[in-house]
Motif scaffolding. Structure first.
Motif, PDB file in Angstrom:
ATOM      1  N   GLU A   1      18.335  13.602  -3.536  1.00 32.85           N
ATOM      2  CA  GLU A   1      19.660  13.658  -2.937  1.00 32.85           C
ATOM      3  C   GLU A   1      19.651  12.939  -1.586  1.00 32.85           C
ATOM      4  OE1 GLU A   1      17.394  17.130  -1.266  1.00 32.85           O
ATOM      5  OE2 GLU A   1      17.590  16.131  -3.226  1.00 32.85           O
ATOM      6  N   PRO A   2      20.803  12.372  -1.182  1.00 34.17           N
ATOM      7  CA  PRO A   2      20.864  11.749   0.148  1.00 34.17           C
ATOM      8  C   PRO A   2      20.534  12.751   1.245  1.00 34.17           C
ATOM      9  CG  PRO A   2      22.812  11.213  -1.151  1.00 34.17           C
ATOM     10  CD  PRO A   2      22.081  12.284  -1.904  1.00 34.17           C
ATOM     11  N   HIS A   3      19.980  12.235   2.329  1.00 31.35           N
ATOM     12  CA  HIS A   3      19.703  13.012   3.540  1.00 31.35           C
ATOM     13  C   HIS A   3      18.607  14.044   3.348  1.00 31.35           C
ATOM     14  CE1 HIS A   3      23.377  11.115   4.865  1.00 31.35           C
ATOM     15  NE2 HIS A   3      24.095  11.782   3.993  1.00 31.35           N
ATOM     16  N   CYS A   4      17.785  13.911   2.311  1.00 30.78           N
ATOM     17  CA  CYS A   4      16.704  14.878   2.138  1.00 30.78           C
ATOM     18  C   CYS A   4      15.712  14.735   3.292  1.00 30.78           C
ATOM     19  CB  CYS A   4      16.011  14.676   0.792  1.00 30.78           C
ATOM     20  SG  CYS A   4      15.030  13.163   0.669  1.00 30.78           S
ATOM     21  N   PRO A   5      14.932  15.780   3.587  1.00 27.32           N
ATOM     22  CA  PRO A   5      13.986  15.710   4.709  1.00 27.32           C
ATOM     23  C   PRO A   5      12.989  14.569   4.525  1.00 27.32           C
ATOM     24  CG  PRO A   5      14.234  17.966   3.946  1.00 27.32           C
ATOM     25  CD  PRO A   5      14.940  17.102   2.946  1.00 27.32           C
TER      26      PRO A   5
ATOM     27  N   GLY B   1      16.435   5.167  10.748  1.00 21.42           N
ATOM     28  CA  GLY B   1      15.930   6.319  10.018  1.00 21.42           C
ATOM     29  C   GLY B   1      17.023   7.047   9.261  1.00 21.42           C
ATOM     30  N   LEU B   2      18.173   7.218   9.897  1.00 26.31           N
ATOM     31  CA  LEU B   2      19.296   7.867   9.205  1.00 26.31           C
ATOM     32  C   LEU B   2      19.759   7.038   8.017  1.00 26.31           C
ATOM     33  CD1 LEU B   2      21.467   9.130  12.205  1.00 26.31           C
ATOM     34  CD2 LEU B   2      20.039  10.502  10.674  1.00 26.31           C
ATOM     35  N   ALA B   3      19.793   5.706   8.182  1.00 25.60           N
ATOM     36  CA  ALA B   3      20.220   4.837   7.086  1.00 25.60           C
ATOM     37  C   ALA B   3      19.262   4.939   5.907  1.00 25.60           C
ATOM     38  CB  ALA B   3      20.329   3.397   7.576  1.00 25.60           C
ATOM     39  N   ILE B   4      17.960   5.002   6.193  1.00 24.78           N
ATOM     40  CA  ILE B   4      16.988   5.164   5.114  1.00 24.78           C
ATOM     41  C   ILE B   4      17.218   6.479   4.384  1.00 24.78           C
ATOM     42  CG2 ILE B   4      14.537   5.615   4.659  1.00 24.78           C
ATOM     43  CD1 ILE B   4      13.866   3.478   6.722  1.00 24.78           C
ATOM     44  N   ARG B   5      17.422   7.558   5.141  1.00 25.79           N
ATOM     45  CA  ARG B   5      17.617   8.871   4.516  1.00 25.79           C
ATOM     46  C   ARG B   5      18.921   8.936   3.724  1.00 25.79           C
ATOM     47  NH1 ARG B   5      17.529  13.327   8.646  1.00 25.79           N
ATOM     48  NH2 ARG B   5      17.675  14.574   6.730  1.00 25.79           N
ATOM     49  N   ARG B   6      19.913   8.137   4.108  1.00 26.27           N
ATOM     50  CA  ARG B   6      21.175   8.144   3.376  1.00 26.27           C
ATOM     51  C   ARG B   6      21.090   7.352   2.079  1.00 26.27           C
ATOM     52  NH1 ARG B   6      24.229   7.882   0.088  1.00 26.27           N
ATOM     53  NH2 ARG B   6      26.508   7.719   0.117  1.00 26.27           N
ATOM     54  N   TRP B   7      20.506   6.130   2.125  1.00 24.90           N
ATOM     55  CA  TRP B   7      20.639   5.214   1.009  1.00 24.90           C
ATOM     56  C   TRP B   7      19.429   5.137   0.092  1.00 24.90           C
ATOM     57  CZ3 TRP B   7      25.377   4.369   0.283  1.00 24.90           C
ATOM     58  CH2 TRP B   7      26.270   4.243   1.368  1.00 24.90           C
ATOM     59  N   CYS B   8      18.249   5.520   0.567  1.00 25.54           N
ATOM     60  CA  CYS B   8      17.050   5.315  -0.249  1.00 25.54           C
ATOM     61  C   CYS B   8      16.672   6.483  -1.159  1.00 25.54           C
ATOM     62  CB  CYS B   8      15.872   4.948   0.657  1.00 25.54           C
ATOM     63  SG  CYS B   8      16.132   3.373   1.529  1.00 25.54           S
ATOM     64  N   PRO B   9      16.821   7.734  -0.741  1.00 29.46           N
ATOM     65  CA  PRO B   9      16.440   8.828  -1.650  1.00 29.46           C
ATOM     66  C   PRO B   9      17.098   8.766  -3.027  1.00 29.46           C
ATOM     67  CG  PRO B   9      16.712   9.680   0.566  1.00 29.46           C
ATOM     68  CD  PRO B   9      17.180   8.258   0.602  1.00 29.46           C
ATOM     69  N   PRO B  10      18.395   8.462  -3.151  1.00 27.04           N
ATOM     70  CA  PRO B  10      18.979   8.413  -4.504  1.00 27.04           C
ATOM     71  C   PRO B  10      18.316   7.381  -5.416  1.00 27.04           C
ATOM     72  CG  PRO B  10      20.720   8.554  -2.857  1.00 27.04           C
ATOM     73  CD  PRO B  10      19.445   8.312  -2.111  1.00 27.04           C
ATOM     74  N   LEU B  11      17.762   6.308  -4.846  1.00 26.80           N
ATOM     75  CA  LEU B  11      17.091   5.299  -5.666  1.00 26.80           C
ATOM     76  C   LEU B  11      15.765   5.808  -6.221  1.00 26.80           C
ATOM     77  CD1 LEU B  11      17.813   2.121  -3.510  1.00 26.80           C
ATOM     78  CD2 LEU B  11      19.006   2.877  -5.573  1.00 26.80           C
ATOM     79  N   LEU B  12      15.244   6.888  -5.611  1.00 27.54           N
ATOM     80  CA  LEU B  12      14.007   7.498  -6.098  1.00 27.54           C
ATOM     81  C   LEU B  12      14.268   8.852  -6.750  1.00 27.54           C
ATOM     82  CD1 LEU B  12      11.482   6.683  -3.208  1.00 27.54           C
ATOM     83  CD2 LEU B  12      12.131   5.304  -5.187  1.00 27.54           C
ATOM     84  N   GLY B  13      15.542   9.145  -7.045  1.00 23.92           N
ATOM     85  CA  GLY B  13      15.868  10.373  -7.762  1.00 23.92           C
ATOM     86  C   GLY B  13      16.053  11.593  -6.897  1.00 23.92           C
TER      87      GLY B  13
ATOM     88  N   ASP C   1       0.804  -1.218   0.000  1.00 25.91           N
ATOM     89  CA  ASP C   1       0.000   0.000   0.000  1.00 25.91           C
ATOM     90  C   ASP C   1       0.840   1.272   0.000  1.00 25.91           C
ATOM     91  OD1 ASP C   1      -2.127  -1.770   0.220  1.00 25.91           O
ATOM     92  OD2 ASP C   1      -2.137  -1.637   2.412  1.00 25.91           O
ATOM     93  N   GLU C   2       0.172   2.372  -0.379  1.00 28.72           N
ATOM     94  CA  GLU C   2       0.752   3.693  -0.198  1.00 28.72           C
ATOM     95  C   GLU C   2       0.893   3.955   1.305  1.00 28.72           C
ATOM     96  OE1 GLU C   2       1.806   5.618  -2.514  1.00 28.72           O
ATOM     97  OE2 GLU C   2       0.817   4.930  -4.350  1.00 28.72           O
ATOM     98  N   LEU C   3       1.958   4.649   1.680  1.00 30.97           N
ATOM     99  CA  LEU C   3       2.211   4.911   3.090  1.00 30.97           C
ATOM    100  C   LEU C   3       2.346   6.411   3.331  1.00 30.97           C
ATOM    101  CD1 LEU C   3       4.865   2.132   3.828  1.00 30.97           C
ATOM    102  CD2 LEU C   3       2.438   2.096   4.409  1.00 30.97           C
ATOM    103  N   GLY C   4       1.532   6.920   4.235  1.00 33.40           N
ATOM    104  CA  GLY C   4       1.702   8.284   4.693  1.00 33.40           C
ATOM    105  C   GLY C   4       2.736   8.350   5.799  1.00 33.40           C
TER     106      GLY C   4
ATOM    107  N   TYR D   1      11.040  13.069   1.111  1.00 35.86           N
ATOM    108  CA  TYR D   1      11.210  11.689   0.652  1.00 35.86           C
ATOM    109  C   TYR D   1       9.863  11.001   0.509  1.00 35.86           C
ATOM    110  CZ  TYR D   1      12.354   6.755   0.567  1.00 35.86           C
ATOM    111  OH  TYR D   1      12.422   5.432   0.207  1.00 35.86           O
ATOM    112  N   LEU D   2       8.988  11.145   1.492  1.00 32.27           N
ATOM    113  CA  LEU D   2       7.694  10.474   1.438  1.00 32.27           C
ATOM    114  C   LEU D   2       6.812  11.068   0.341  1.00 32.27           C
ATOM    115  CD1 LEU D   2       6.979   9.993   5.245  1.00 32.27           C
ATOM    116  CD2 LEU D   2       7.743   8.287   3.585  1.00 32.27           C
ATOM    117  N   ALA D   3       6.943  12.374   0.101  1.00 29.24           N
ATOM    118  CA  ALA D   3       6.198  12.975  -1.002  1.00 29.24           C
ATOM    119  C   ALA D   3       6.649  12.393  -2.335  1.00 29.24           C
ATOM    120  CB  ALA D   3       6.386  14.494  -0.988  1.00 29.24           C
ATOM    121  N   ARG D   4       7.964  12.223  -2.495  1.00 30.53           N
ATOM    122  CA  ARG D   4       8.487  11.629  -3.717  1.00 30.53           C
ATOM    123  C   ARG D   4       8.022  10.177  -3.843  1.00 30.53           C
ATOM    124  NH1 ARG D   4       9.645  11.784  -8.923  1.00 30.53           N
ATOM    125  NH2 ARG D   4      11.411  10.441  -9.504  1.00 30.53           N
TER     126      ARG D   4
END
Length: 354
Positions: A71-75, A57-69, A24-27, A79-82
């Protein structure tokens, strides 16, 4: 990459244990609920706090944003909006395919809206195999059994059927003696449980859990032991030597070191490398240890589990190389052994991997 070896060209890992991802979509609230569980918390974060402010949480912010286009460490909000913009299905595909995992062993029959092994494998464009948990298997049989005889007979049939397709069995047994329970003990335990049980209730009879465990070992398939502390299973580990079934210990923190020690003692016993491989690799031969992400619900946890493992291994072997304890090729071989080599052998995935 980041000055650490074995990252840029790391072969795909074999993840020996996870539970699946949500569809599912996650808010923010639902994402934080799953993130809290991954961080070992119970309940929502305190007012004004967030589980994004944790190691996970820090690991998610470091490694996952680049996979969705991104930058690392974005708020987190960005990230959830993207994530919502991309869509849950496509975001899951991008994350799983960028995790660095090539084969998944997924626990089957887990309650909740989680991917099956087939669904996860398709989304990740990877191999995926079922690990059948013994306790839910017996619970499903009990829901439709009217007597002790039918329950025991159908459970044996279900176990045999599962052994034809599963990569392994798994059990949450916290204690098991060095011998199988006698038939009379098993029948009495089944009678007690079935008489007082309502459909859907969990298996609570220790004698039945032990009966299932010994029955699973008799199939010859590997058996995962999800035990908070592996020490109470020591007699069972000794008694199952030579039967032909490998046992894999997946303890809870901080018992990974003890699990590795038990793996070192028994030829047929293996252990999860755990979150700190620098501790477990000092306790057992490298070929007795295996990687797992232990991811549940969030596809992001597959990414962070794999990245944290590979980086921890890279730091460790770099330290050993700098000290002259091993050469660079030894370091690569050790990383690959724990990352996929041992799992390929224990779970009999050699033909697939080739």
């Amino acid at each position: 990459m980041d000055g650490l070896p074995f990252l840029a060209d790391q072969p795909p890992l074999i993840d020996q244990y996870s539970v699946g991802a949500v569809h599912d979509e996650l808010g923010l609230g639902s994402f934080e609920t799953h993130l809290a569980a991954a961080a070992g918390a119970h309940g929502p974060a305190p007012v004004g706090a967030s589980y994004f402010d944790s190691f996970t949480g820090l690991a998610i912010r470091r490694w996952c944003p680049p996979l969705l286009g991104l930058e690392p460490h974005c708020p987190p909000a960005r990230y959830l909006a993207r994530r919502r913009e991309v869509g849950a299905y496509r975001a899951g595909r991008l994350l799983l395919r960028g995790s660095g995992i090539g084969t998944f062993l997924l626990e089957a029959g887990t309650p909740g809206n989680l991917t099956s092994a087939t669904e996860l494998g398709t989304a990740a464009a990877a191999h995926a195999h079922e690990v059948v948990r013994l306790e839910p298997l017996a619970e499903q049989v009990a829901d439709t059994s009217g007597s002790v005889d039918s329950f025991l007979g159908y459970t044996a049939e279900a176990l045999y059927a599962a052994a034809q397709h599963a990569a392994a069995f798994a059990s949450g047994a916290t204690h098991c003696e060095g011998h199988a329970p006698e038939a009379g003990e098993v029948r009495r335990a089944a009678d007690r449980w079935l008489r007082g049980r309502r459909p859907g209730e969990r298996l609570t009879e220790p004698a039945l859990v032990r009966h299932l465990l010994w029955s699973a070992v008799a199939t010859g398939l590997p058996v995962q032991l999800h035990c908070p502390d592996p020490q109470p299973l020591a007699a069972f580990l000794r008694a199952t030597a030579g039967i032909g079934s490998d046992l894999v210990l997946l303890p809870e923190t901080p018992h990974h070191r003890r699990a590795a020690q038990l793996a070192a003692v028994h030829t047929h016993v293996y252990a999860d490398a755990g979150p700190r491989p620098e501790e477990t690799l000092g306790q057992a031969p490298f070929g007795k240890l295996l990687f797992s992400s232990r991811a549940r619900a969030l596809p992001e946890l597959y990414v962070t589990g794999a990245r944290c493992f590979v980086r921890a291994m890279a730091r460790l072997v770099r330290e050993w190389t700098d000290e002259g304890l091993c050469g660079s090729e030894d370091g690569r071989r050790i990383t690959e052994t724990v990352g996929f080599g041992t799992a390929r052998r224990v779970y009999r995935l050699a033909a697939e991997a080739a």
